[in-house]
Enzyme design. Structure first.
Site, PDB file in Angstrom:
ATOM      1  N   ARG A  37       0.782  -1.241   0.000  1.00 37.28           N
ATOM      2  CA  ARG A  37       0.000   0.000   0.000  1.00 37.28           C
ATOM      3  C   ARG A  37       0.812   1.289   0.000  1.00 37.28           C
ATOM      4  O   ARG A  37       0.227   2.367   0.058  1.00 37.28           O
ATOM      5  CB  ARG A  37      -0.999   0.037   1.168  1.00 37.28           C
ATOM      6  CG  ARG A  37      -1.960  -1.111   1.158  1.00 37.28           C
ATOM      7  CD  ARG A  37      -3.147  -0.924   2.042  1.00 37.28           C
ATOM      8  NE  ARG A  37      -2.803  -0.609   3.416  1.00 37.28           N
ATOM      9  CZ  ARG A  37      -3.666  -0.123   4.302  1.00 37.28           C
ATOM     10  NH1 ARG A  37      -4.914   0.097   3.957  1.00 37.28           N
ATOM     11  NH2 ARG A  37      -3.301   0.128   5.529  1.00 37.28           N
ATOM     12  N   ASP A  38       2.132   1.226  -0.058  1.00 37.47           N
ATOM     13  CA  ASP A  38       2.924   2.453  -0.095  1.00 37.47           C
ATOM     14  C   ASP A  38       4.170   2.252  -0.953  1.00 37.47           C
ATOM     15  O   ASP A  38       5.286   2.563  -0.539  1.00 37.47           O
ATOM     16  CB  ASP A  38       3.300   2.892   1.325  1.00 37.47           C
ATOM     17  CG  ASP A  38       3.762   4.355   1.389  1.00 37.47           C
ATOM     18  OD1 ASP A  38       3.432   5.136   0.456  1.00 37.47           O
ATOM     19  OD2 ASP A  38       4.461   4.709   2.352  1.00 37.47           O
ATOM     20  N   ILE A  39       3.965   1.741  -2.162  1.00 39.19           N
ATOM     21  CA  ILE A  39       5.072   1.530  -3.085  1.00 39.19           C
ATOM     22  C   ILE A  39       5.469   2.882  -3.672  1.00 39.19           C
ATOM     23  O   ILE A  39       4.645   3.596  -4.240  1.00 39.19           O
ATOM     24  CB  ILE A  39       4.668   0.563  -4.220  1.00 39.19           C
ATOM     25  CG1 ILE A  39       4.220  -0.777  -3.634  1.00 39.19           C
ATOM     26  CG2 ILE A  39       5.809   0.381  -5.214  1.00 39.19           C
ATOM     27  CD1 ILE A  39       5.234  -1.468  -2.773  1.00 39.19           C
ATOM     28  N   ASN A  43      10.779   3.627  -0.824  1.00 36.25           N
ATOM     29  CA  ASN A  43      10.631   2.343  -0.145  1.00 36.25           C
ATOM     30  C   ASN A  43      11.268   1.181  -0.904  1.00 36.25           C
ATOM     31  O   ASN A  43      11.055   0.025  -0.563  1.00 36.25           O
ATOM     32  CB  ASN A  43       9.158   2.057   0.131  1.00 36.25           C
ATOM     33  CG  ASN A  43       8.622   2.970   1.214  1.00 36.25           C
ATOM     34  OD1 ASN A  43       9.379   3.531   1.997  1.00 36.25           O
ATOM     35  ND2 ASN A  43       7.315   3.137   1.254  1.00 36.25           N
ATOM     36  N   THR A  76       1.331   7.222   0.067  1.00 39.24           N
ATOM     37  CA  THR A  76       1.932   8.479  -0.344  1.00 39.24           C
ATOM     38  C   THR A  76       1.144   8.998  -1.532  1.00 39.24           C
ATOM     39  O   THR A  76       0.994   8.292  -2.530  1.00 39.24           O
ATOM     40  CB  THR A  76       3.411   8.253  -0.697  1.00 39.24           C
ATOM     41  OG1 THR A  76       4.061   7.724   0.466  1.00 39.24           O
ATOM     42  CG2 THR A  76       4.076   9.545  -1.122  1.00 39.24           C
TER      43      THR A  76
END
Length: 193
Positions: A37-39, A43, A76
């Site tokens: 959920r935050d690629i 990261n 993000t």
């Protein structure tokens, strides 16, 4: 993120290698029934040996457990999928969408989604197509541009179903960049005779 900013990801083959290793890590995460959920570039780390490491599982979610209330966006903003912006359930295809934007950025050096306010960013995610012509003017092979375009489709059903599909396509693209087995490379000529 730093490697993209400094244009130090290397040649096309190395960028595709990074994309393959990142996709393999994400496939492993999905096999564990987690959605990252935050690629985003921040990261995905490349260690001193050139190995890709997927980082920051702070908002990862198990498919059988909800960590956020309905209507609350997590991720993000620049890399959020349309379904995340709408407060819908994030799935493996949400990670595929975000990683399609990362591939775009790896080759162009700029974010696929632009905006200076959350409202502008969310509007772009929901209503504007990413300008893949920017990627076409780089060293990205046409098949890679087509893959990134499919990955970042607004409609999740039009995206690859899993990272297994993404990995297979990336490996086909990688193989197409290499000389055929047994082919003898043509030596560079120093001039005409």
């Amino acid at each position: 993120k730093t490697a993209i900013r400094d244009n130090s990801l290397g040649d096309t083959a190395n960028k595709i290698r990074v994309a393959i290793e990142s996709s393999e890590a994400l496939q492993h995460v999905h096999e564990q029934k987690l959605v990252h959920r935050d690629i985003k570039p921040d990261n995905i780390h490349i260690d001193t040996h050139g190995r890709v490491r997927l980082m920051d599982f702070g908002i990862a979610k198990s498919e059988d457990m909800s960590l956020t209330k309905t209507g609350f966006q997590v991720g993000t903003p620049f890399y959020m999928s349309p379904e995340q912006v709408n407060g819908e359930k994030a799935t493996e295809r949400s990670d595929i969408y975000s990683f399609g934007l990362v591939i775009f950025e790896m080759f162009t050096g700029v974010r696929a989604i632009e905006g200076t306010t959350i409202a502008q960013i969310f509007s772009a995610i929901l209503h504007q197509q990413v300008d893949f012509n920017r990627m076409r003017t780089t060293d990205a092979p046409p098949a890679l541009v087509a893959l990134a375009e499919r990955m970042s489709a607004k409609d999740p059903a039009k995206r690859p179903a899993s990272f297994l599909e993404v990995i297979a396509e990336l490996k086909r693209i990688d193989a197409s960049l290499r000389p055929a087995a047994g082919a003898t490379p043509i030596p560079a000529s120093s001039g005409f005779s």
